[in-house]
Write an enzyme that holds these catalytic residues in place. Structure first.
Site, PDB file in Angstrom:
ATOM      1  N   GLY A   1      53.927  -1.888   1.500  1.00 18.21           N
ATOM      2  CA  GLY A   1      52.793  -2.378   2.570  1.00 18.21           C
ATOM      3  C   GLY A   1      52.701  -3.486   2.705  1.00 18.21           C
ATOM      4  O   GLY A   1      51.613  -3.590   4.177  1.00 18.21           O
TER       5      GLY A   1
ATOM      6  N   CYS B   1      54.456   9.369  -0.554  1.00 16.06           N
ATOM      7  CA  CYS B   1      53.791   7.006   0.111  1.00 16.06           C
ATOM      8  C   CYS B   1      53.887   7.231   1.271  1.00 16.06           C
ATOM      9  O   CYS B   1      54.475   8.195   1.944  1.00 16.06           O
ATOM     10  CB  CYS B   1      55.335   6.836  -0.476  1.00 16.06           C
ATOM     11  SG  CYS B   1      55.251   4.790  -0.047  1.00 16.06           S
ATOM     12  N   ASN B   2      52.101   7.254   1.535  1.00 11.68           N
ATOM     13  CA  ASN B   2      52.184   7.208   3.581  1.00 11.68           C
ATOM     14  C   ASN B   2      52.709   6.158   3.831  1.00 11.68           C
ATOM     15  O   ASN B   2      52.844   5.977   5.126  1.00 11.68           O
ATOM     16  CB  ASN B   2      50.646   6.975   3.256  1.00 11.68           C
ATOM     17  CG  ASN B   2      49.341   8.068   2.349  1.00 11.68           C
ATOM     18  OD1 ASN B   2      49.153   8.901   2.639  1.00 11.68           O
ATOM     19  ND2 ASN B   2      49.613   7.936   1.024  1.00 11.68           N
ATOM     20  N   THR B   3      53.213   5.411   2.978  1.00 12.26           N
ATOM     21  CA  THR B   3      53.220   3.762   4.290  1.00 12.26           C
ATOM     22  C   THR B   3      55.193   4.301   4.348  1.00 12.26           C
ATOM     23  O   THR B   3      54.908   4.112   5.097  1.00 12.26           O
ATOM     24  CB  THR B   3      53.755   2.544   2.837  1.00 12.26           C
ATOM     25  OG1 THR B   3      52.121   2.444   2.200  1.00 12.26           O
ATOM     26  CG2 THR B   3      54.301   1.395   3.856  1.00 12.26           C
TER      27      THR B   3
ATOM     28  N   ASP C   1      58.536   7.683  -4.211  1.00  9.93           N
ATOM     29  CA  ASP C   1      57.636   6.859  -3.875  1.00  9.93           C
ATOM     30  C   ASP C   1      58.144   5.106  -3.847  1.00  9.93           C
ATOM     31  O   ASP C   1      59.074   5.717  -4.267  1.00  9.93           O
ATOM     32  CB  ASP C   1      55.891   7.069  -4.526  1.00  9.93           C
ATOM     33  CG  ASP C   1      55.132   5.564  -4.336  1.00  9.93           C
ATOM     34  OD1 ASP C   1      54.501   5.436  -2.624  1.00  9.93           O
ATOM     35  OD2 ASP C   1      54.172   5.620  -5.216  1.00  9.93           O
TER      36      ASP C   1
ATOM     37  N   GLU D   1      50.142  -1.534  -9.860  1.00 13.17           N
ATOM     38  CA  GLU D   1      51.428  -1.662 -10.374  1.00 13.17           C
ATOM     39  C   GLU D   1      52.330  -2.876 -11.978  1.00 13.17           C
ATOM     40  O   GLU D   1      52.473  -2.346 -12.789  1.00 13.17           O
ATOM     41  CB  GLU D   1      52.742  -2.485  -9.937  1.00 13.17           C
ATOM     42  CG  GLU D   1      52.864  -0.951  -9.056  1.00 13.17           C
ATOM     43  CD  GLU D   1      54.004  -0.194  -8.940  1.00 13.17           C
ATOM     44  OE1 GLU D   1      54.902  -0.290 -10.108  1.00 13.17           O
ATOM     45  OE2 GLU D   1      53.524   0.882  -8.063  1.00 13.17           O
TER      46      GLU D   1
ATOM     47  N   HIS E   1      49.043   5.693  -4.448  1.00  9.55           N
ATOM     48  CA  HIS E   1      48.156   4.668  -5.600  1.00  9.55           C
ATOM     49  C   HIS E   1      46.835   5.235  -5.808  1.00  9.55           C
ATOM     50  O   HIS E   1      46.362   5.072  -6.995  1.00  9.55           O
ATOM     51  CB  HIS E   1      48.493   3.042  -5.413  1.00  9.55           C
ATOM     52  CG  HIS E   1      50.222   2.767  -5.722  1.00  9.55           C
ATOM     53  ND1 HIS E   1      50.778   3.200  -5.111  1.00  9.55           N
ATOM     54  CD2 HIS E   1      50.725   2.052  -7.020  1.00  9.55           C
ATOM     55  CE1 HIS E   1      52.053   2.698  -5.670  1.00  9.55           C
ATOM     56  NE2 HIS E   1      51.956   1.664  -6.890  1.00  9.55           N
TER      57      HIS E   1
HETATM   58  N1  DGL Z   1      51.722   4.255  -2.723  1.00  9.89           N
HETATM   59  C1  DGL Z   1      52.373   3.970  -1.678  1.00  9.89           C
HETATM   60  C2  DGL Z   1      51.455   4.695  -0.131  1.00  9.89           C
HETATM   61  O1  DGL Z   1      50.908   5.521  -0.673  1.00  9.89           O
HETATM   62  C3  DGL Z   1      52.869   2.521  -1.204  1.00  9.89           C
HETATM   63  C4  DGL Z   1      52.668   1.863  -2.420  1.00  9.89           C
HETATM   64  C5  DGL Z   1      53.155   0.365  -1.435  1.00  9.89           C
HETATM   65  O2  DGL Z   1      52.927  -0.503  -1.143  1.00  9.89           O
HETATM   66  O3  DGL Z   1      54.231   0.313  -1.908  1.00  9.89           O
HETATM   67  O4  DGL Z   1      51.206   4.023   0.508  1.00  9.89           O
END
Ligand code: DGL
Length: 270
Positions: free
Chosen positions: A40, A70-72, A7, A162, A196
């Site tokens: 993001g 991490c979705n991004t 992540d 964060e 998150h």
């Molecule tokens: N936790 C991350 C997600 O699932 C992204 C967080 C970020 O913007 O770095 O998208």
């Protein structure tokens, strides 16, 4: 063999927590790219390059399987990495598909044509880069028809989490939910499309109201990983040890992670 969990920051710990509970005898290496977080607000090319670099580090440390928690990164890099080809015996998986399968009532690997599903109005909360990628809508369209998706880019939430500023994070969530419900007054389901956000699941649920089913990924990813390892046992194994690595300041990240998960978690440099 340890499974890599990647992540940009602390969000993937929500996934790690769930997968460690489901697979207590599996070893994991958690890798957070705090030096470059948040992802993001980055461009898709940037996210792709960073993700590829760190996944390669995990592969080189002996993790044959890496999960992009991490979705991004899943939205911007997964398909591109898979299409470019991964090294022999190495695999990378994302967190989108298990959630979309749950939403569309599908079992893993059900590749039948898209069909009508019960849920018709879905609110997606995610980072600006995930929303811009439209990856969620694309993966959904492979599996379901007639689902209306309204996406809300939740600027600022990851930074606030964060930084440990949960009061700001909660206020931002309420304002993003309000913005979403102006566009879609009655969503049936809401997807927390950022790892998150489960740290604020109650705030999302309270702001959305009891009639909205909130889908959060951690448990869905845990079930899906457990299923994957049962089918590919050579990709997992080892003891239940977990190593925590960050490209950021290990002592600062250790403090934050311990605060979030309410147990001692010690990060070190990769
Ligand atoms: N936790 C991350 C997600 O699932 C992204 C967080 C970020 O913007 O770095 O998208």
């Amino acid at each position: 063999m340890a499974v890599g969990i990647f992540d940009s920051g602390l969000g993937g710990l929500t996934v790690l927590d769930a997968v460690s509970k489901t697979l207590p005898n599996q070893a994991f290496v958690y890798f957070a790219d705090h030096a470059n977080a948040p992802y993001g607000v980055r461009t898709s090319d940037d996210i792709y390059e960073l993700t590829k670099t760190h996944v390669t580090t995990l592969w080189n440390r002996g993790c044959d399987l890496v999960v992009l928690a991490c979705n991004t990164a899943s939205a911007a890099a997964l398909r591109r990495m898979q299409e470019a080809g991964v090294p022999e015996r190495k695999r990378v998986l994302g967190v989108f598909v298990p959630m979309i399968e749950a939403l569309t009532e599908r079992q893993w690997g059900d590749n039948s044509p898209p069909r009508e599903v019960a849920v018709k109005h879905v609110a997606l909360f995610a980072t600006p880069a995930t929303v811009a990628s439209r990856a969620f809508q694309r993966e959904l369209a492979f599996r379901a028809i007639g689902v209306d998706v309204e996406a809300q880019a939740c600027g600022g939430v990851v930074d606030a989490i964060e930084d440990g500023d949960m009061i700001l994070a909660e206020a931002l969530v309420r304002s993003h939910v309000e913005a979403l419900t102006r566009k879609m007054p009655k969503p049936q389901a809401a997807v927390l499309g950022c790892t998150h956000y489960p740290l604020l699941q109650k705030t999302f649920q309270d702001a959305l109201g009891p009639g909205v089913t909130v889908f959060s990924q951690a448990n869905l990813v845990a079930e899906s990983l457990s299923d994957y390892l049962a089918r590919h046992p050579q990709m997992g194994g080892d003891t239940g040890d977990v190593a925590y690595l960050t490209t950021g300041d290990p002592s600062r990240v250790t403090d934050r992670a311990t605060q979030f998960l309410r147990r001692q978690i010690t990060f070190s440099a990769p």
